[in-house]
Design an enzyme around this catalytic site. Structure first.
Site, PDB file in Angstrom:
ATOM      1  N   PHE A  75       0.858  -1.191   0.000  1.00  0.00           N
ATOM      2  CA  PHE A  75       0.000   0.000   0.000  1.00  0.00           C
ATOM      3  C   PHE A  75       0.887   1.231   0.000  1.00  0.00           C
ATOM      4  CE2 PHE A  75       0.915  -1.326   4.270  1.00  0.00           C
ATOM      5  CZ  PHE A  75       1.236  -0.159   4.927  1.00  0.00           C
ATOM      6  N   PHE A  77       2.413   3.857   1.910  1.00  0.00           N
ATOM      7  CA  PHE A  77       3.692   3.535   1.312  1.00  0.00           C
ATOM      8  C   PHE A  77       4.368   2.525   2.232  1.00  0.00           C
ATOM      9  CE2 PHE A  77       2.593   7.813  -0.081  1.00  0.00           C
ATOM     10  CZ  PHE A  77       2.689   7.680  -1.448  1.00  0.00           C
TER      11      PHE A  77
END
Lengths: 171, 594
Positions: A75, A77
């Site tokens: 995802f 980050f």
């Protein structure tokens, strides 16, 4: 049309080179058994991963003797779980998906490398050997914080692995 | 034939209207080159941590702009300029209607301006506009609608340019019944035919999916589908960059070397092969994509490997033609003839060095194309290392070198300093040798491409061919030399434009040693080749595209939208991320984003 003798020779050598390249890849597939990331996994709803049996709780689990499955979510980050802890001398299959944009999943310095596309699950199988800590990086641009997106893949000894799984949630 | 007709008159003497548009297209191309070079040096120094003058979040604006300006604007504007010259020169007749020519030029310029503005607006928060999606613009990252619209407009402009060349050729054909298509025009037509096939996919992707989606008309798109349509275009576009360089290597380089093209028929065969094989290979960029069957990847790889053939044939023909030139100039011996070549001419040395680097790029390309070795280097900095040899040198250096030869032909102005030109092309070669070699080496270590800060907190790269830091220095020095080389090129050209016009600059292009009469007529049957090319594309893509749509649906299997161009979007994006990971790094990022 006129083709010079040297040119014919060159042409033959070129075709031979092409066939050798194709042959080496084919050998890699049937000999050492390098399989490509493929369409083996069914699509998932990237916007509803929390309802998905495998990805609502990203984890590593034992699926056979010396065989493990790692369910990983990428995802913006980061990666879950982090670190991904797997035992030495085992066969580990990573199932990686994204809950937002396209990411990469690369265990730095190894050939464990795949694209991670929302809605799809990438399946790659690796063999681990000695205990080592590897860096896990996203190698596809995924937004303004792309460069902070990293994780770890820790290959640990069997004893340590069992210690961790019996003691907690495996993360 | 053309030798006699051309006489002592330059291109601009004979076709002043066409020469003006060639100059306009080349200058547009070089404007993009300068902007791209400035962004390039910012990027090189940032990535290698030599100097970080921008926040890392802006790195991706720089990267997007560098990519789009260099590989869309610089290359394609040069291409349309060169092709306009080549068609007019080789048919020895003006284009059918110069107003149409200016129209496509204007459309392309407007499209590129729209896209460029949407990207550069990413540097300021004052307007809700950004296109930090890189040259590949993978959904579901979403750019401002103007980014996609501008690309579509630009592509439509290039289509009209192609139609202009085809119509001019048809007019020539009526005037010259039964004659063979002149070689340069043949190359242009084949390249444009390939372009129509290739760009149709990205145009469809933009117009059917990405633009309506960015305007909010549809909720989501299928990321694998738009990605596949991108690469349907994304591989042949590299040949679209390369074909003008090939045209120059085949038709201009032998003449500069003092000889002539070895074989006209084989040059035609090579361009036919490019038309046939350039497109049905795009899936080789998706070897590591989930949701695409292994078999499709294997087919794409097979086509890709056969695409080596026209380039290998070119290597032979070009070297043979240059050797012929050297022997005409008195060269002897097995390799002794190499010393009898005009190495002091920047146009010659530049193109030869470009060709040499293309050979190196070809070899790293073979690694990319090998499906299973690809795991090792996919999305690492090896890949930009590769394409800076191909588009970044084989194409870019050939274009710059050719400019030293062609600019006097289209302006009647001699180059300001040919010595600086020679220095510039050699500097480019040295800079690229350093940068590209170090990029390849870092790639094998696993250093990723497309990132502002390739150093990570959790681990360190293994040392291979020199340490990570040492290779960084090589990249930074190489990138700096490339920047200096670009500035020298542009400076030299600007000073050239200030030179007074002179006469006596005319150059002619001699026909090939083995002329078109040796080429089977079937080679000139454009319809046949286009039909086969389309068939191959359908064979390579119908099943994968059907499978992708069947799996995920036309609009995707449940995927969100992640606009990079709305400030609230950034907040939502920040809130959506689960905080427990990434710790401090994440916190500081959110700060920077706001």
């Amino acid at each position: 049309m006129h083709i010079h003798a040297y040119e014919k020779l060159w042409l033959a050598a070129s075709v031979l080179l092409i066939l050798l390249l194709l042959g080496s890849v084919t050998y890699g597939a049937v000999g050492p058994g390098v399989a490509m990331v493929s369409d083996s996994e069914q699509p998932v709803d990237a916007t509803a991963l929390d309802e998905d049996e495998r990805f609502s709780e990203p984890r590593v689990e034992q699926v056979g003797e010396n065989e493990y499955a790692a369910y990983v979510v990428a995802f913006q980050f980061g990666f879950q779980p982090d670190p991904i802890v797997i035992p030495e001398d085992s066969t580990v299959t990573f199932y990686v998906t994204s809950r937002d944009v396209i990411h990469g999943f690369e265990v730095a310095g190894t050939n464990a490398n795949t694209m991670v596309v929302p809605g799809e699950v990438s399946e790659i199988t690796v063999e681990t050997d000695e205990p080592t800590e590897y860096g896990l990086i996203c190698n596809e641009y995924c937004g303004a914080g792309h460069h902070v997106m990293e994780g770890k893949v820790n290959v640990v000894s069997q004893a340590e692995y069992e210690n961790q799984t019996s003691g907690g949630d495996g993360e | 034939m053309s030798e006699a007709i051309e006489g002592d008159r330059t291109f601009v003497d004979k076709f002043p209207e066409e020469a003006r548009i060639v100059r306009a297209a080349l200058l547009s191309s070089f404007l993009a080159l300068v902007i791209g070079a400035v962004l390039g040096i910012i990027q090189t120094l940032h990535r290698t941590d030599v100097a970080r003058i921008i926040p890392s979040t802006d790195y991706y604006t720089v990267l997007t702009a560098h990519g789009v300006f260099m590989v869309i604007s610089f290359t394609i504007f040069f291409l349309v300029g060169l092709f306009t010259w080549a068609v007019t020169r080789s048919l020895d007749r003006p284009l059918i209607d110069i107003r149409i020519t200016w129209t496509w030029y204007a459309i392309m310029a407007v499209g590129m301006t729209m896209t460029g503005v949407s990207i550069l607006a990413g540097f300021t928060d004052a307007i809700d506009m950004s296109a930090d999606v890189l040259f590949t613009f993978y959904a579901p990252l979403q750019a401002h609608p103007m980014f996609y619209a501008g690309l579509a407009v630009f592509i439509v402009g290039s289509w009209i340019a192609g139609a202009d060349y085809f119509r001019t050729w048809l007019a020539w054909k009526r005037e010259n019944p039964g004659e063979r298509i002149p070689l340069q025009t043949f190359m242009v037509l084949m390249t444009m035919a390939m372009w129509y096939i290739a760009s149709s996919a990205v145009a469809a992707s933009v117009l059917i999916f990405l633009l309506p989606w960015s305007l909010g008309l549809i909720d989501q798109v299928n990321p694998t589908l738009t990605r596949t349509l991108f690469w349907f275009f994304g591989h042949p576009v590299v040949y679209f960059w390369l074909m003008p360089a090939y045209l120059l290597w085949y038709t201009v380089l032998p003449k500069i070397a003092g000889g002539r093209l070895f074989s006209d028929p084989l040059a035609r065969v090579v361009f036919v092969l490019f038309l046939l094989l350039s497109t049905p290979v795009g899936i080789h960029h998706q070897y590591l994509d989930p949701g695409i069957a292994e078999g499709f990847k294997f087919i794409s790889m097979t086509n890709t490997m056969f695409l080596l053939l026209p380039s290998l044939l070119t290597a032979f023909t070009v070297v043979a033609s240059v050797e012929y030139g050297a022997r005409q100039r008195g060269g002897t011996g097995l390799l002794g003839w190499l010393t009898d070549l005009p190495w002091r001419k920047p146009e010659f040395t530049g193109m030869m060095l470009a060709g040499l680097m293309f050979a190196a790029g070809g070899f790293s390309g073979m690694v990319n194309a090998g499906m299973n070795i690809n795991y090792m280097i996919h999305n690492t900095i090896w890949v930009p290392g590769h394409f800076h040899l191909t588009v970044g040198t084989a194409v870019a250096l050939t274009f710059m070198a050719a400019t030293y030869w062609i600019w006097p032909q289209i302006s009647n102005k001699p180059i300001y300093s040919r010595a600086v030109g020679l220095f510039q092309v050699v500097l480019w070669f040295i800079g690229m040798a350093l940068m590209s070699n170090a990029m390849h080496a870092q790639g094998i270590m696993g250093v990723p491409r497309r990132t502002a800060e390739p150093e990570y907190s959790g681990f360190e790269y293994a040392t291979m061919f020199g340490g990570y830091e040492e290779l960084n220095i090589q990249i930074a020095i190489g990138g700096t030399l490339l920047f200096v080389s670009t500035i020298l090129f542009i400076g030299n050209l600007v000073l050239t434009m200030g030179n007074p016009k002179v006469s006596g600059l005319a150059e002619t292009l001699p026909p090939a040693l083995s002329g078109p009469d040796d080429a089977p007529r079937v080679l000139d049957n454009l319809r046949l080749w286009v039909a086969i090319a389309v068939t191959l594309v359908v064979l390579a893509y119908a099943l994968p595209l059907a499978a992708i749509i069947n799996r995920g649906g036309l609009l995707g299997p449940g995927v969100g939208t992640y606009p990079v161009w709305l400030a609230p979007g950034l907040d939502a994006l920040a809130n959506a991320a689960t905080p427990p990971l990434a710790g401090d790094a994440w916190a500081s990022l959110v700060e920077v984003v706001r």
